[in-house]
Scaffold this active site. Structure first.
Site, PDB file in Angstrom:
ATOM      1  N   HIS A 105       0.852  -1.194   0.000  1.00  0.00           N
ATOM      2  CA  HIS A 105       0.000   0.000   0.000  1.00  0.00           C
ATOM      3  C   HIS A 105       0.889   1.247   0.000  1.00  0.00           C
ATOM      4  O   HIS A 105       1.926   1.274   0.682  1.00  0.00           O
ATOM      5  CB  HIS A 105      -0.900  -0.018   1.238  1.00  0.00           C
ATOM      6  CG  HIS A 105      -1.884   1.097   1.287  1.00  0.00           C
ATOM      7  ND1 HIS A 105      -1.543   2.380   1.674  1.00  0.00           N
ATOM      8  CD2 HIS A 105      -3.209   1.133   0.993  1.00  0.00           C
ATOM      9  CE1 HIS A 105      -2.615   3.149   1.618  1.00  0.00           C
ATOM     10  NE2 HIS A 105      -3.634   2.421   1.208  1.00  0.00           N
ATOM     11  N   ASP A 162       0.938   4.189   1.427  1.00  0.00           N
ATOM     12  CA  ASP A 162       1.299   4.746   2.727  1.00  0.00           C
ATOM     13  C   ASP A 162       2.239   3.811   3.487  1.00  0.00           C
ATOM     14  O   ASP A 162       3.162   4.253   4.177  1.00  0.00           O
ATOM     15  CB  ASP A 162       0.050   5.010   3.571  1.00  0.00           C
ATOM     16  CG  ASP A 162      -0.851   6.060   2.959  1.00  0.00           C
ATOM     17  OD1 ASP A 162      -0.330   7.011   2.356  1.00  0.00           O
ATOM     18  OD2 ASP A 162      -2.084   5.923   3.067  1.00  0.00           O
ATOM     19  N   LYS A 163       2.017   2.511   3.343  1.00  0.00           N
ATOM     20  CA  LYS A 163       2.877   1.542   4.041  1.00  0.00           C
ATOM     21  C   LYS A 163       4.268   1.464   3.414  1.00  0.00           C
ATOM     22  O   LYS A 163       5.256   1.177   4.108  1.00  0.00           O
ATOM     23  CB  LYS A 163       2.210   0.168   4.065  1.00  0.00           C
ATOM     24  CG  LYS A 163       1.243   0.005   5.223  1.00  0.00           C
ATOM     25  CD  LYS A 163       2.000  -0.072   6.531  1.00  0.00           C
ATOM     26  CE  LYS A 163       1.232   0.573   7.650  1.00  0.00           C
ATOM     27  NZ  LYS A 163       2.048   1.117   8.707  1.00  0.00           N
ATOM     28  N   GLU A 180      10.689  11.267   7.197  1.00  0.00           N
ATOM     29  CA  GLU A 180       9.385  11.202   6.535  1.00  0.00           C
ATOM     30  C   GLU A 180       9.586  10.839   5.063  1.00  0.00           C
ATOM     31  O   GLU A 180      10.573  11.238   4.443  1.00  0.00           O
ATOM     32  CB  GLU A 180       8.672  12.551   6.616  1.00  0.00           C
ATOM     33  CG  GLU A 180       8.583  13.141   8.017  1.00  0.00           C
ATOM     34  CD  GLU A 180       7.522  12.490   8.872  1.00  0.00           C
ATOM     35  OE1 GLU A 180       6.713  11.712   8.321  1.00  0.00           O
ATOM     36  OE2 GLU A 180       7.495  12.757  10.081  1.00  0.00           O
ATOM     37  N   GLU A 225      14.554  15.387   9.665  1.00  0.00           N
ATOM     38  CA  GLU A 225      15.642  15.897  10.489  1.00  0.00           C
ATOM     39  C   GLU A 225      16.388  14.707  11.092  1.00  0.00           C
ATOM     40  O   GLU A 225      15.791  13.911  11.814  1.00  0.00           O
ATOM     41  CB  GLU A 225      15.110  16.792  11.612  1.00  0.00           C
ATOM     42  CG  GLU A 225      14.376  18.031  11.128  1.00  0.00           C
ATOM     43  CD  GLU A 225      12.949  17.749  10.681  1.00  0.00           C
ATOM     44  OE1 GLU A 225      12.568  18.248   9.595  1.00  0.00           O
ATOM     45  OE2 GLU A 225      12.241  17.014  11.370  1.00  0.00           O
ATOM     46  N   LYS A 237      -5.726  -4.474   0.610  1.00  0.00           N
ATOM     47  CA  LYS A 237      -6.384  -4.057   1.851  1.00  0.00           C
ATOM     48  C   LYS A 237      -7.298  -5.165   2.340  1.00  0.00           C
ATOM     49  O   LYS A 237      -7.762  -6.006   1.570  1.00  0.00           O
ATOM     50  CB  LYS A 237      -7.249  -2.804   1.630  1.00  0.00           C
ATOM     51  CG  LYS A 237      -6.523  -1.539   1.277  1.00  0.00           C
ATOM     52  CD  LYS A 237      -7.537  -0.391   1.157  1.00  0.00           C
ATOM     53  CE  LYS A 237      -6.839   0.943   0.924  1.00  0.00           C
ATOM     54  NZ  LYS A 237      -7.818   2.057   0.894  1.00  0.00           N
ATOM     55  N   PHE A 264      -8.857  -4.056 -10.016  1.00  0.00           N
ATOM     56  CA  PHE A 264      -7.850  -3.359  -9.221  1.00  0.00           C
ATOM     57  C   PHE A 264      -6.477  -3.641  -9.851  1.00  0.00           C
ATOM     58  O   PHE A 264      -5.640  -4.329  -9.272  1.00  0.00           O
ATOM     59  CB  PHE A 264      -7.912  -3.839  -7.776  1.00  0.00           C
ATOM     60  CG  PHE A 264      -7.052  -3.087  -6.782  1.00  0.00           C
ATOM     61  CD1 PHE A 264      -6.287  -1.983  -7.156  1.00  0.00           C
ATOM     62  CD2 PHE A 264      -6.987  -3.477  -5.452  1.00  0.00           C
ATOM     63  CE1 PHE A 264      -5.497  -1.308  -6.251  1.00  0.00           C
ATOM     64  CE2 PHE A 264      -6.198  -2.816  -4.532  1.00  0.00           C
ATOM     65  CZ  PHE A 264      -5.448  -1.734  -4.934  1.00  0.00           C
ATOM     66  N   ASP A 280      -2.197   5.911  -6.243  1.00  0.00           N
ATOM     67  CA  ASP A 280      -2.466   6.816  -5.128  1.00  0.00           C
ATOM     68  C   ASP A 280      -1.135   7.252  -4.521  1.00  0.00           C
ATOM     69  O   ASP A 280      -0.216   6.436  -4.407  1.00  0.00           O
ATOM     70  CB  ASP A 280      -3.311   6.097  -4.067  1.00  0.00           C
ATOM     71  CG  ASP A 280      -3.879   7.037  -3.019  1.00  0.00           C
ATOM     72  OD1 ASP A 280      -3.768   8.262  -3.197  1.00  0.00           O
ATOM     73  OD2 ASP A 280      -4.415   6.535  -2.016  1.00  0.00           O
ATOM     74  N   ALA A 281      -1.026   8.503  -4.139  1.00  0.00           N
ATOM     75  CA  ALA A 281       0.176   8.968  -3.438  1.00  0.00           C
ATOM     76  C   ALA A 281       0.207   8.374  -2.030  1.00  0.00           C
ATOM     77  O   ALA A 281      -0.823   8.006  -1.463  1.00  0.00           O
ATOM     78  CB  ALA A 281       0.187  10.491  -3.372  1.00  0.00           C
ATOM     79  N   ARG A 319       0.276   7.849   7.708  1.00  0.00           N
ATOM     80  CA  ARG A 319      -1.118   8.055   7.336  1.00  0.00           C
ATOM     81  C   ARG A 319      -1.981   6.816   7.603  1.00  0.00           C
ATOM     82  O   ARG A 319      -3.152   6.785   7.248  1.00  0.00           O
ATOM     83  CB  ARG A 319      -1.213   8.469   5.859  1.00  0.00           C
ATOM     84  CG  ARG A 319      -2.275   9.506   5.637  1.00  0.00           C
ATOM     85  CD  ARG A 319      -2.177  10.253   4.340  1.00  0.00           C
ATOM     86  NE  ARG A 319      -1.951   9.433   3.158  1.00  0.00           N
ATOM     87  CZ  ARG A 319      -1.934   9.949   1.923  1.00  0.00           C
ATOM     88  NH1 ARG A 319      -2.150  11.240   1.732  1.00  0.00           N
ATOM     89  NH2 ARG A 319      -1.703   9.172   0.882  1.00  0.00           N
ATOM     90  N   LYS A 320      -1.393   5.808   8.242  1.00  0.00           N
ATOM     91  CA  LYS A 320      -2.162   4.613   8.594  1.00  0.00           C
ATOM     92  C   LYS A 320      -1.993   4.321  10.091  1.00  0.00           C
ATOM     93  O   LYS A 320      -1.744   3.189  10.507  1.00  0.00           O
ATOM     94  CB  LYS A 320      -1.695   3.427   7.745  1.00  0.00           C
ATOM     95  CG  LYS A 320      -2.278   3.442   6.338  1.00  0.00           C
ATOM     96  CD  LYS A 320      -3.758   3.123   6.343  1.00  0.00           C
ATOM     97  CE  LYS A 320      -4.393   3.240   4.971  1.00  0.00           C
ATOM     98  NZ  LYS A 320      -4.626   4.652   4.581  1.00  0.00           N
ATOM     99  N   LYS A 368      10.803   7.485  13.434  1.00  0.00           N
ATOM    100  CA  LYS A 368      11.169   8.233  14.642  1.00  0.00           C
ATOM    101  C   LYS A 368      12.010   7.374  15.579  1.00  0.00           C
ATOM    102  O   LYS A 368      11.633   6.235  15.884  1.00  0.00           O
ATOM    103  CB  LYS A 368       9.916   8.704  15.374  1.00  0.00           C
ATOM    104  CG  LYS A 368       9.046   9.661  14.558  1.00  0.00           C
ATOM    105  CD  LYS A 368       7.767  10.020  15.295  1.00  0.00           C
ATOM    106  CE  LYS A 368       6.891  10.949  14.456  1.00  0.00           C
ATOM    107  NZ  LYS A 368       5.610  11.264  15.118  1.00  0.00           N
ATOM    108  N   LYS A 404      11.529  10.096  20.676  1.00  0.00           N
ATOM    109  CA  LYS A 404      10.204  10.620  20.335  1.00  0.00           C
ATOM    110  C   LYS A 404       9.157   9.769  21.046  1.00  0.00           C
ATOM    111  O   LYS A 404       8.946   8.609  20.708  1.00  0.00           O
ATOM    112  CB  LYS A 404       9.954  10.595  18.831  1.00  0.00           C
ATOM    113  CG  LYS A 404      10.599  11.727  18.047  1.00  0.00           C
ATOM    114  CD  LYS A 404      12.067  11.547  17.881  1.00  0.00           C
ATOM    115  CE  LYS A 404      12.658  12.606  16.947  1.00  0.00           C
ATOM    116  NZ  LYS A 404      14.144  12.492  16.902  1.00  0.00           N
ATOM    117  N   ASP A 410       6.075   9.837  20.855  1.00  0.00           N
ATOM    118  CA  ASP A 410       5.022   9.345  19.969  1.00  0.00           C
ATOM    119  C   ASP A 410       5.170   7.847  19.770  1.00  0.00           C
ATOM    120  O   ASP A 410       4.186   7.106  19.739  1.00  0.00           O
ATOM    121  CB  ASP A 410       5.099  10.033  18.598  1.00  0.00           C
ATOM    122  CG  ASP A 410       4.395  11.371  18.572  1.00  0.00           C
ATOM    123  OD1 ASP A 410       3.593  11.627  19.476  1.00  0.00           O
ATOM    124  OD2 ASP A 410       4.655  12.146  17.639  1.00  0.00           O
TER     125      ASP A 410
END
Length: 407
Positions: free
Chosen positions: A27, A29-30, A55, A68, A188, A253, A261-262, A267-268, A288, A292, A294
């Site tokens: 995918h 995003d993955k 990123e 960074e 998916k 598909f 898709d970008a 985003r997941k 990260k 971090k 997060d």
């Protein structure tokens, strides 16, 4: 179901349907999550103390890596990105994305000095409150982190989430091992579970979409995926004559991955955690380093939650930690047992505070977060990964928690 009230409704409703999704490693995003974590892993091999916030973005024919990074080592980010894409399976132009011919743009700078000073020495240390080396690392950002566990599955994860992940992992397996050679990397899954009074009763709906070669009929894809994916993964006792199946419901598909898709890192985040069953603090994990919170505090929160449930202190448990940038100790610790606690909540918080050190330096130490291990969790979920040897999935504190709770 994003708040306490709806979770309690979940536990008391005679019939409730809940859905979670997952995505395959192909995918868009993955792809980005895996590239970002592959860069992190490669840096940590030579520089465990590196500060990394990497990123990635992908689109047709292009990978952009930015962020960074402060480190004493050098890694070839372009080569790492191409290697990840190649390993995922985008190796031919007709797949819509090709590891060898796509462009790679890298734009990296060092971590801000303003942030670094708070991470290098926490407020507690800078204020002279303590010289403890565990206060030598301040939180790398402010935020809220959530941990969750429940007794629905052996992994102590929500059933809907685990089924969705396992379907996607199986989809990847049958593509890679040649069982279904016409499948391509993007895909998916989505699973809807029917609950009664907080307990899984049956699976109501299974949805799978997979990128495929153009010369395969939708009927063949449906038959093959039901046989080799769905019925290989989902226990027969959870399926019945009323279970609904959707396979590639658009009917086609072929165009997928970054051509279709970008993609972007982070985003997941619901796929990465608990499938929407628990709250979410909002922070992404991939790319990260462990300063971090997060990432690191979310891993600690999962570790706490899993041990609490494994100890029998609750059958459904959620914990929230909050942090301020540059401060080591969490600002708050909040728990929710949704009426399933076997001892008072106050006692659970007391045990959590006693047996789990939630300062970043302690989290890094206790969960061994300075070693390369992150790309492997960048697809198919960071939690419930009993197939991997990751410290935040261990239940090594369950025994002492159970003993001190008097259970």
């Amino acid at each position: 179901m994003s708040n306490s009230k709806s979770n309690i409704t979940f536990m008391t409703s005679p019939q409730l349907f809940f859905t979670s999704e997952s995505v395959t490693e192909g995918h868009p995003d993955k792809i980005c999550d895996q590239i970002s974590d592959a860069v992190l892993d490669e840096i940590l091999k030579d520089d465990p103390m590196a500060r990394v916030a990497c990123e990635t973005a992908v689109t047709t024919g292009l990978i952009v890596v930015m962020g960074e990074i402060t480190t004493t080592t050098y890694v070839d980010i372009g080569t790492i990105a191409r290697d990840v894409v190649r390993d995922i399976g985008y190796t031919r132009g007709k797949f819509g994305f090709d590891a060898d011919t796509c462009g790679v743009i890298v734009s990296i700078k060092e971590q801000s000095g303003d942030i670094a000073q708070g991470v290098d020495s926490a407020l507690e240390q800078r204020s002279g409150l303590t010289e403890s080396e565990l206060n030598a690392v301040g939180a790398g950002d402010q935020g809220m982190m959530i941990g969750f566990a429940c007794d629905e599955t052996p992994e102590l994860m929500p059933l809907s989430t685990m089924m969705a992940h396992k379907l996607c992992r199986r989809l990847s397996e049958v593509r890679r091992d040649g069982t279904l050679p016409y499948l391509r990397p993007d895909g998916k899954s989505q699973v809807t579970v029917e609950y009664a009074y907080g307990k899984p009763k049956r699976i109501d709906t299974v949805l799978i979409s997979s990128q495929h070669a153009p010369d395969i009929s939708s009927e063949q894809i449906r038959e093959d995926i039901l046989k080799h994916v769905v019925h290989e993964i989902i226990p027969a006792e959870l399926l019945d004559e009323n279970t609904k199946y959707y396979v590639n419901p658009t009917g086609r598909f072929v165009v997928g991955g970054p051509l279709g898709d970008a993609g972007l890192t982070g985003r997941k985040i619901i796929v990465d955690t608990y499938g929407g069953v628990a709250r979410h603090g909002g922070g992404a994990f991939s790319g990260k380093d462990a300063t971090k919170v997060d990432r690191s505090a979310a891993y600690m929160a999962r570790y706490i939650a899993k041990n609490v449930v494994a100890a029998g202190l609750a059958s459904r448990f959620e914990i929230q930690l909050s942090y301020a940038i540059g401060v080591a100790s969490p600002l708050s610790v909040a728990i929710e047992t949704f009426g399933t606690g076997t001892i008072p909540d106050e006692k659970i918080i007391e045990l959590v505070n006693k047996h789990f050190d939630m300062r970043p330096a302690a989290i890094i130490r206790d969960l061994d977060l300075r070693k390369p291990q992150f790309r492997q969790v960048a697809a198919f979920g960071h939690f419930g990964r009993d197939d991997l040897d990751v410290a935040w999935e261990k239940t090594d504190k369950a025994g002492i928690l159970r003993q001190e709770a008097g259970l």
